[in-house]
Design a protein around this motif. Structure first.
Motif, mmCIF file in Angstrom:
data_model
loop_
_atom_site.group_PDB
_atom_site.id
_atom_site.type_symbol
_atom_site.label_atom_id
_atom_site.label_comp_id
_atom_site.label_asym_id
_atom_site.label_seq_id
_atom_site.Cartn_x
_atom_site.Cartn_y
_atom_site.Cartn_z
ATOM 1 N N LEU A 70 10.010 6.887 20.800
ATOM 2 C CA LEU A 70 10.415 7.952 19.885
ATOM 3 C C LEU A 70 10.929 7.443 18.534
ATOM 4 O O LEU A 70 10.523 7.970 17.486
ATOM 5 C CB LEU A 70 11.457 8.860 20.545
ATOM 6 N N PRO A 71 11.821 6.448 18.481
ATOM 7 C CA PRO A 71 12.297 5.990 17.166
ATOM 8 C C PRO A 71 11.177 5.474 16.265
ATOM 9 O O PRO A 71 11.167 5.761 15.056
ATOM 10 C CB PRO A 71 13.290 4.873 17.523
ATOM 11 N N ALA A 82 9.117 8.421 15.043
ATOM 12 C CA ALA A 82 9.865 9.136 13.999
ATOM 13 C C ALA A 82 9.777 8.398 12.666
ATOM 14 O O ALA A 82 9.687 9.025 11.601
ATOM 15 C CB ALA A 82 11.317 9.312 14.421
ATOM 16 N N LYS A 83 9.792 7.078 12.703
ATOM 17 C CA LYS A 83 9.659 6.279 11.481
ATOM 18 C C LYS A 83 8.294 6.510 10.821
ATOM 19 O O LYS A 83 8.207 6.700 9.601
ATOM 20 C CB LYS A 83 9.847 4.799 11.802
ATOM 21 N N GLU A 133 14.136 15.755 19.990
ATOM 22 C CA GLU A 133 15.081 16.012 18.893
ATOM 23 C C GLU A 133 14.840 15.114 17.678
ATOM 24 O O GLU A 133 14.908 15.571 16.533
ATOM 25 C CB GLU A 133 16.515 15.817 19.389
ATOM 26 N N GLU A 134 14.536 13.820 17.924
ATOM 27 C CA GLU A 134 14.327 12.897 16.812
ATOM 28 C C GLU A 134 13.197 13.363 15.894
ATOM 29 O O GLU A 134 13.286 13.224 14.665
ATOM 30 C CB GLU A 134 13.982 11.499 17.333
ATOM 31 N N GLN A 186 14.108 16.573 13.895
ATOM 32 C CA GLN A 186 14.958 16.284 12.743
ATOM 33 C C GLN A 186 14.132 15.852 11.531
ATOM 34 O O GLN A 186 14.466 16.191 10.397
ATOM 35 C CB GLN A 186 15.986 15.205 13.102
#
Length: 224
Positions: A66-67, A70-71, A115-116, A119
């Protein structure tokens, strides 16, 4: 029918798996900014609570990407790349539950985007009632309305199910239309789950290989 004995099958498969493993590790990455934004879209597949943090098919393997997704999502948003997000959404009468445990029921938190990614935002949400997002009318309409888009960056889960089905179907659709396309799957931004005989590492690798032999461009990563 398996046309060989157990020992021969395992020995032959071991050699092939070694070759596939080495091939995958030799693949290169690409730079996001070398892709033309007028021709390229990011597609995030099933990065929702029901595959990351709750429910019968949640997987820490999927949650861990996920991180990084998101990036990439943020970079695509800043550089005006279109972004789609598929989300599994089923009713209790879904025939899919004959193959998989009940999951991602409509109206529950399982069908919500992680959620990530919420956002960061900037995506068009398409809910899907099968493993193959290509079959959704909303996506087919989007494809028609964005006929200059021929490059697709596909990230998410599961590598061997929803990612593989969508990527191969999309590639073969462009082939049918006699249109060149780049259907790109970054290895570090797709994942699957472990459950019983469903060995995550094995099916992940075999799905990547299967996509390659069907014309999908599997890469190491996307530089942003």
């Amino acid at each position: 029918m398996i046309k060989t004995g157990k020992d021969s099958f395992i020995e032959e498969s071991k050699k092939t798996l070694e070759e596939i493993y080495e091939m995958l590790h030799s693949l290169k990455g690409i730079s996001l900014l070398k892709l033309q934004k007028e021709k390229t879209a990011l597609v995030m597949v099933d990065l929702i609570n029901g595959f990351t943090r709750e429910g019968a098919l949640k997987s820490s393997r999927v949650e861990e990407i996920l991180p990084s997704v998101a990036k990439l999502q943020k970079a695509c948003l800043l550089n005006d790349f279109p972004i789609l997000a598929f989300a599994d959404s089923h009713s209790m009468v879904s025939p899919e539950f004959e193959s998989y445990p009940p999951h991602c029921l409509a109206g529950t938190s399982e069908e919500e985007i992680a959620e990530e990614l919420q956002q960061v935002g900037g995506y068009q949400l398409i809910r899907k009632n099968s493993t193959n997002g290509f079959l959704e009318e909303e996506f087919r309409h989007w494809l028609k309305e964005h006929d200059k888009i021929v490059n697709f960056l596909i990230v998410g889960d599961c590598t061997d199910i929803c990612i593989q089905q969508f990527a191969v179907t999309l590639k073969t659709w462009f082939n049918k239309e006699n249109r060149k396309s780049r259907i790109i799957v970054p290895m570090d931004l797709v994942e699957t789950y472990d459950l019983g005989i469903h060995n995550g590492n094995l099916v992940h690798v075999m799905a990547l290989y299967n996509m390659i032999i069907n014309g999908v461009e599997v890469i190491q990563s996307v530089e942003v």
